[in-house]
Motif scaffolding. Sequence first.
Motif: not given
Ligand SMILES: *Cc1c(COP(=O)(O)O)cnc(C)c1O
Length: 405
Positions: A102-108, A139-141, A222-226
């Motif tokens: 998940t995104g949050a894990e990659a941010v961690e 950046h996630g939860r 850079a958080d480019e998850i979205q």
């Molecule tokens: C969605 C999002 C996350 C978290 O991703 P999850 O898969 O929901 O944990 C983190 N950063 C950005 C910019 C996001 O849009």
Amino acid sequence: MSARIDLEAQYCAHNYHPLPVVLTRGEGVYVWDEDGKKYLDMMSAYSAVSHGHANPRLVKLVQQQVATLNIVSRAFHSDRLGPFLERACELTGLDMALPMNTGAEAVETAIKAARKWAYTVKGVAEDRAEIIACTGNFHGRTIAIVAMSDEAQYRRGFGPFPPGFRLVQYGDIDALETAINANTAAFIVEPIQGEGGIVMPPEGYLKAAAELCRKHNVLLIADEIQTGLGRTGKLLAVEHENVVPDGLILGKALGGGILPVSMFLAKREVMSVFQPGDHGSTFGGNPLGAAVGLEALNILVEEKLAERSAEMGAYLKQKLEAIDSPLVSEVRGKGLFIGIEIDPEKGSARAICEALMERGLLSKETHATVVRLAPPLVISRAEIDWAVTQIQEVLSEMDSMRLAS
Ligand SMILES: *Cc1c(COP(=O)(O)O)cnc(C)c1O
């Protein structure tokens, strides 16, 4: 009210407020509900479905891989992981990657990398490393990530939070320079804030932030998850300002709309801080996810989805800007990542999304005032024309109702 909505309400935690529609099937830019009604999906699961629902190339690949090898853990190597990470590094200009789900894990993962880099490379004293994030960020939860947030609802009731985070005003380069000190490990930033409401920093902000970070030996992450993987009209949103960050976080569309696949990518100097046993994930980098991720990247490149996003996004934005409605205070965004800001005195983003749903167009409000439009990148001009007509009619109906009341 649908029985399935009641069932969910009874057994699923109420941590979301979904629109009242029960989806049962998806194909391309369309989804269908339990009564067979068809909707144009302009949300695409917060940009996770950039390739379209049930993308045929991905479905074919999953069918082959799922019957071959799926989960082995990182206790062993697999034939799928190397090629996936090699492609991701080639496309982003970074040297190494650490796969997560998940995104949050990659941010961690990025936070851990930045802190360990600060202690082992930069020479920050133990437990003193600081990470700078921006106001309005998402950046996630997880607990550490909500410790970086200034959104009261994300934090309320979940403390105490780990220390080591500082906030600066998003888009304010002087505030960043003031916040940097000898203990600063990293500056983590979204090139465009998605959950914040499609908020764009002033032009040149990322470039200036990259220069400041270089000058002070601070990592730019850079958080480019979205925003990544074509969403804003370039493969990465940082490319709009020719920035190569020291660390990059991808997720959402990396899983091709099929699986959770995420990663933290970085320069070799940063990723080298990880030793065996430092960090990990049972599922991160699994063969099925890696195969899907590689195919998702290949489709983006071969089918020119970033270019398509730039072209269709410009078309959509120009058509939205041409709508003359007193409810709309601003249309903003890049590529197929567009927010319509609704004047809260005159209309509600939620009510607009509900009315659009009735007409077969799915979107979702972010905060109370923004209607987000982020369809699959495979959307066509004709589909955009239809969507804009619906939006225009809903806005005009709401305006008449407002004037009548
Ligand atoms: C969605 C999002 C996350 C978290 O991703 P999850 O898969 O929901 O944990 C983190 N950063 C950005 C910019 C996001 O849009």
